[in-house]
Every structure is written in structure tokens, then in C-alpha cells.
Design an enzyme around this catalytic site. Structure first.
Site, short mmCIF file in Angstrom:
data_model
loop_
_atom_site.label_atom_id
_atom_site.label_comp_id
_atom_site.label_asym_id
_atom_site.label_seq_id
_atom_site.Cartn_x
_atom_site.Cartn_y
_atom_site.Cartn_z
N LYS A 1 -44.83 -1.85 8.23
CA LYS A 1 -44.63 -0.50 7.74
C LYS A 1 -43.15 -0.27 7.43
O LYS A 1 -42.28 -0.95 7.97
CB LYS A 1 -45.11 0.54 8.76
CG LYS A 1 -44.37 0.51 10.08
CD LYS A 1 -44.90 1.55 11.04
CE LYS A 1 -44.11 1.56 12.34
NZ LYS A 1 -42.69 1.94 12.15
N LYS B 1 -42.95 1.40 17.19
CA LYS B 1 -41.79 0.89 16.45
C LYS B 1 -41.08 2.01 15.70
O LYS B 1 -41.67 3.05 15.41
CB LYS B 1 -42.23 -0.20 15.46
CG LYS B 1 -43.01 -1.34 16.09
CD LYS B 1 -42.24 -2.02 17.21
CE LYS B 1 -43.05 -3.15 17.81
NZ LYS B 1 -42.41 -3.71 19.01
N ASP B 2 -39.83 1.77 15.39
CA ASP B 2 -39.02 2.79 14.74
C ASP B 2 -39.56 3.18 13.37
O ASP B 2 -40.17 2.37 12.66
CB ASP B 2 -37.57 2.30 14.55
CG ASP B 2 -36.83 2.24 15.87
OD1 ASP B 2 -37.33 2.81 16.85
OD2 ASP B 2 -35.76 1.63 15.90
N LYS B 3 -39.27 4.42 12.99
CA LYS B 3 -39.61 4.86 11.64
C LYS B 3 -38.61 4.31 10.64
O LYS B 3 -39.00 3.79 9.58
CB LYS B 3 -39.61 6.39 11.59
CG LYS B 3 -39.81 6.95 10.18
CD LYS B 3 -39.81 8.47 10.17
CE LYS B 3 -40.01 9.00 8.75
NZ LYS B 3 -40.04 10.48 8.70
#
Length: 599
Positions: free
Chosen positions: A116, A145-147
Site C-alpha cells: 500500500k 504499518k505507516d500511512k
């Protein structure tokens, strides 16, 4: 219900109708009874969307108890992630209980690698759930997980076959959600079931502190001695962190870097069981005029959840879930509790955990300031007790004098009802800190939200492993700008790449913006390549392959001193930095220690 007694006719309320009217709106109850009375073969009825799982369960139970011989019910989600109950008449002779085939379908688990970009994990899951027609709670994962990065991680979805998932991949890619490595597995994943993460970062416009911007397209070569000095400075900075480690702070993304009210503040309100305040803090808008901020302002000003929901973008899954529940149940204490319960457990527990993480960060800073940089009497350490697993041990005065333990073994507790606290000044500090926030005697349980925080113990120091770096010339750094999935550190926030992929995916074009650092100055980019180190769903440990081709220069593994691959007379332009960290350790914090500035 009509009752006759000779010539007298009286009408009494139908208790079943009254019970259903208490669960759904009166209009829905009337429409449902019309559907039942008509008994049209093959017909069905769908209730209004309802994202409260407990409430849907109550409706399912009522319909099964009262009309189970006539109808069968099922929950489904539309493309916007809204969940409704669908009712249809049973076919003649169709058994009421689930068949073996239905049971088998319920037990199907499919694993895949999620890639993503610029999406939160939970946002991506909400979108996938809508496309696949399942609930967000049917997805399991080891961590969020981080954006603001290109990330890879393993996900497991329930009740979806590998064939069906592959059929939907092209539709998912429209939202920058790319799936690979689709395969059947035997069980879901569990939060925390991973060993760590791999990070690839790129620092551009590299120069020592105090040196002017070296980014020029024409002009004389950079002085060779200055470039040699820069290479030496980079080596010392990376080697210092590799050998000595860094303070294991939680990174800024743990608390929400783009929010006006940070997540730990919301978590404190939840620990106080002040559900209304927690909701209003959650909906505190930012300074911008984006649609989500407009929706939040409208809700806080009017308490009109329905109109706020109409303005809230579909991508804001958490906000939309809560607004739907607030519209159905109201904005009082009970309605706000229901709103929090509308979120999956992993979303709810995030906020109290953020508060505990904030206190841990303050605790480690106070510990180092008060007691220094060596283990002291009363500190807690991980210690081996024979062949058994490591145990929490309290350092004695004799062990302090003899230097039995190192700072790498010292741990500090994360708040919780099962955590052990230091038996020195730090123990009193924790109690005072909680009292200042009104949490004296807090049991770290929120029964209304079905949350329990047992606590844990976190190492004071973290150490990067498999740490390598490359110094790149301008051409090599430019080659890395496209087609490598780079993410840039703009506006002072660290971006990292985390993974669980198999190395076969291609990343998108890098995003570019400026970011200044000190000691070593430059832009920081996360290069989206391998990989997350994770325990698979079958319990076996695995690690993704390192991916990516040669970028020019020579990788310097642990202890490397030279940089023979970049000719210093051509000018050093960028630093490629690659390392592994344990689970829940932050690359932004590691990078901050290398560069000596907040990111």
C-alpha cells in the site's frame, strides 16, 4: 394482535413486534412484517446499514428465535463498508442448520502480501472488505504499518478463497492496494506475531552541518578533502548507532503526526471512561478546510452525526463507523460508548496504548536524566534463569557494583495491570505520573469497551541489525528517484518502508519534497523494498528476501570503513541506509540518532 370474546373485540400489542421495534426503527419493523405476511417465494428484505456488530447479533438472534423456520439471515457489506442484515425466505425442505459446506467456507483462510502507498492499514482493510463483501474484522494482521510510506505486510482474510481474491486484485489496484503472494493458510494472524521490520531509506543532498547547499547542475567539482570528510562523518554516525544503539522511544507516528489532538490524549479520556470527551477529542478538526475537517467541525458544533457522516470522505473508515453509531444511538454517554464499540478491537485499543507509549517515552527520558547511563539498583533487566526463558529481574546493589548487567538489558514497564515496576526512584515516578493524570489506582481495564491492558516491558535501548549503507553520486541518486518506490521526508516527519512482501512487486514513482537535517543534512526518502520479518500463519518464522538491484557504490556492512564505489571528486550526493529493527521499534527514531535532529 386481535382477540375476540363473544361480541367484544379488543386489540393487544404484538410482543414480537414490540421487541423488534426496540431493535430497529418502527418503519423497518412494519416493512419487515409486510414482507413476512406476503411470503412471496424468492423475495427478501434488507434492514438499514448497522455497523454495530453486537446490535446486529441481537437482531439475528431475535429473527432466528421468532422466524427461524421461515427465514434465514446474513450480514453483508457494501462497497462503502456499510454492513446490513439481509433476510430471505427459506426454500422448502432447506435445512435450518449450516451444512458441512457452509462450515467449511467459514474456515477458509487466505494469506497475501499487501502493498500500500499513502494509506493506513485499517483504511486499506476497510476498502478490501467492501470489495470482497466481508467485514473488516475478517482480516487479521501482525501489526499496523505507516500511512506515509510504501509498505509491505502479510495479511490473512477469512471466508475468501485464493481464487476469489485473485479475481478482485485489479479492482483493488485502483486504490493503490496491490496484492501478491496469494495462498491458502490454516489460521489467522495475531497482533504482535512478527519478529521485526526491514527499512530502506535514502538521504539526499548530503552535506555536513554548516556547509551551503551543494545541489548544482553545473560548476567546478566539489573539493576532494570535503567529500572525504563527509564520507568519514557518515561512517562515524552510522557506526555509532550500530554499536551503541539508540534510545528506544516510540516514534511520532504512534501519536498521530497530522492530528490537532493526538491519540494519547484520546486514550487518556478512554482510560478515565469518559466516553463523551473521548469522542469529542477524536473529532477535533485540524486547521485545514479538507472535507474531513469540515465534517468534524459540523459534528462538534451541531451534534448532528447524520449530516457530518454525509460530509465525511469514504476513506475515513474510523470516523464513518463512529458517526453511523452516533446517529443510531445518540451522542450521550451510552451512544458514545456504542460508537467506540463500533470500531474493531485493534482500532479501539490503539488509543489507550498511545497514552501508555507517551508515558513510556517520558519515563525513559527521566530515567536517563536521573540515574545515568548504567544499570542501577532497583532497575529491571531481562535476565536468563538457567535454560528457562528470560525473566524480569531486579538489579541488586552488589550486581550494580560488579557491573553484572548492561544498559542493553535494562527494561522499563509499559503501563498495565500485569506490569512489574522498578524498585527505585522510577517506581515512585510512575505513580506520581499517573496521579497527575487522574489515574491513581487505574486497573487498565475498560469493561464497557471490552479492553484490557496487561502491560509489558520494553528495552530502553534498541539496536539496528544487518545495517548497511551506500554513499551515492548525483547520477546514482538520480537513478534512484524513479521506479524505486521512494518516499520523501517532507515537513519534518519521518517516513519508512516496512515490509512483508516477497520482493516481486514494483513500486511506484517516488514523491519529492524538501527536508533539512543537521550534522548530516539532506532529504530523507524511504525506498520501498523488502521486507518485514514475520512469523507466518503456520507459526514458522520466515524472512522476506532482500530485493532491489545495485544502485552504484559499495554497500558497507557492519564495520565497513571505505566507500570505494563513489569517486569523491565527482561529489557525494546521497546516502542509502538499510537496516532491520525489532517489532515496535521506530526507524524515525533510529534515523534521528544518526542525524541528531528531530524528524
Amino acid at each position: 394482535m386481535t382477540v375476540t370474546s363473544q361480541s367484544e373485540i379488543s386489540v393487544r400489542p404484538d410482543p414480537d413486534y414490540r421487541e423488534l421495534s426496540g431493535l430497529v426503527t418502527e418503519e423497518e419493523a412494519e416493512d419487515f412484517y409486510r414482507f413476512i405476511d406476503a411470503k412471496v417465494p424468492g423475495s427478501g428484505y434488507t434492514f438499514d446499514p448497522d455497523d454495530d456488530k453486537e446490535h446486529r447479533t441481537a437482531v439475528h438472534h431475535f429473527l432466528s428465535r421468532r422466524f427461524g423456520k421461515l427465514v434465514e439471515t446474513k450480514s453483508f457489506s457494501d462497497r462503502e463498508g456499510r454492513t446490513s442484515i439481509s433476510v430471505r425466505l427459506r426454500e422448502r425442505g432447506r435445512p435450518r442448520k449450516r451444512t458441512a459446506e457452509h462450515c467449511k467456507e467459514e474456515d477458509v483462510y487466505t494469506a497475501f502480501v499487501l502493498r500500500k502507498e499513502n494509506l493506513e492499514t485499517l483504511e486499506a482493510i476497510s476498502y478490501m472488505a467492501a470489495v470482497l463483501g466481508v467485514l473488516p474484522s475478517d482480516f487479521s494482521y501482525a501489526g499496523i504499518k505507516d500511512k506515509r510510506a510504501v509498505t509491505f505486510q502479510d495479511i490473512v482474510v477469512k471466508k475468501v478463497t485464493p481464487h476469489r481474491l485473485r479475481e478482485k486484485t485489479s479492482e483493488l489496484e485502483k486504490r493503490a492496494v496491490v496484492l501478491s503472494g496469494v495462498r491458502p493458510v490454516r489460521e489467522p494472524l495475531r497482533l504482535g506475531r512478527l519478529q521485526g521490520n526491514h527499512f530502506d531509506l535514502l538521504v539526499r543532498d548530503l552535506r555536513p552541518l554548516g556547509v551551503a547547499d551543494t545541489r548544482v547542475t553545473h560548476g567546478p567539482p566539489v573539493h576532494q578533502s570535503a567529500q572525504t570528510e563527509l564520507a568519514s562523518l557518515v561512517h562515524k554516525a552510522v557506526e555509532n548507532v550500530r554499536v551503541r544503539g539508540f534510545v528506544n522511544y516510540y516514534g511520532p507516528q504512534r501519536f498521530g503526526t497530522a492530528q490537532s489532538v493526538q491519540s494519547d490524549t484520546v486514550g487518556l479520556a478512554l482510560l478515565k471512561e469518559d466516553m463523551v470527551s473521548a469522542v469529542r477529542l477524536f473529532f477535533t478538526p485540524g486547521d485545514g478546510d479538507e472535507p474531513q475537517n469540515q465534517a468534524k467541525r459540523l459534528f462538534l458544533q451541531t451534534n448532528n452525526a447524520k449530516e457530518a457522516l454525509a460530509l465525511m470522505p469514504p476513506s475515513k473508515a474510523r470516523e464513518r463507523l463512529m458517526l453511523r453509531a452516533l446517529h443510531r444511538y445518540g451522542t450521550g454517554p451510552e451512544g458514545c460508548t456504542r460508537a467506540w464499540l463500533s470500531l474493531p478491537h485493534g482500532m479501539r485499543v490503539f488509543y489507550p496504548h498511545a497514552y501508555c507509549s507517551r508515558v513510556w517515552n517520558e519515563a525513559v527520558a527521566h530515567r536517563l536524566s536521573l540515574l545515568g547511563h548504567r544499570p542501577r539498583q532497583g532497575d529491571l533487566v531481562w535476565a536468563l534463569d538457567g535454560p528457562e526463558k528470560p525473566q524480569i529481574h531486579v538489579v541488586t546493589a552488589q550486581e550494580e557494583d560488579n557491573g553484572v548487567y548492561t544498559m542493553a538489558q535494562v527494561v522499563l514497564p509499559m503501563l498495565g495491570n500485569s506490569a512489574k515496576y522498578p524498585e527505585n526512584a522510577m517506581g515512585a515516578w510512575y505513580q506520581e505520573r499517573l496521579a497527575n493524570d487522574g489515574l491513581s489506582g487505574c486497573r487498565f481495564r475498560i469493561p464497557a469497551l471490552k479492553l484490557n491492558l496487561p502491560g509489558c516491558h520494553r528495552h530502553l535501548l534498541a539496536f539496528p541489525r544487518n545495517c548497511t549503507y551506500q554513499l551515492l553520486g548525483r547520477q546514482e541518486a538520480g537513478d534512484n528517484a524513479g521506479g524505486t518506490g521512494e518516499e520523501t521526508l517532507g515537513d519534518g516527519q519521518g517516513k519508512r518502508k516496512e515490509g512483508g512482501g516477497n520482493g516481486n512487486e514494483k513500486e511506484g514513482r517516488g514523491l519529492k519534497s524538501r527536508g533539512e537535517i543537521e550534522l548530516i543534512r539532506g532529504e530523507v526518502h524511504g525506498m520501498g523494498r523488502e521486507s518485514d520479518r514475520q512469523q507466518g500463519s503456520n507459526g514458522e518464522k520466515k524472512r522476506g528476501e532482500r530485493a532491489g538491484g545495485e544502485h552504484g557504490g559499495v554497500s558497507k556492512a557492519d564495520g565497513g570503513k571505505e566507500n570505494d564505489g563513489v569517486r569523491v571528486e565527482e561529489g557525494i550526493s546521497a546516502l542509502s541506509l538499510n537496516f532491520d529493527l525489532d517489532a515496535s521499534c521506530y526507524a524515525t527514531v533510529c534515523l534521528r540518532e544518526v542525524m541528531k535532529i528531530d524528524l
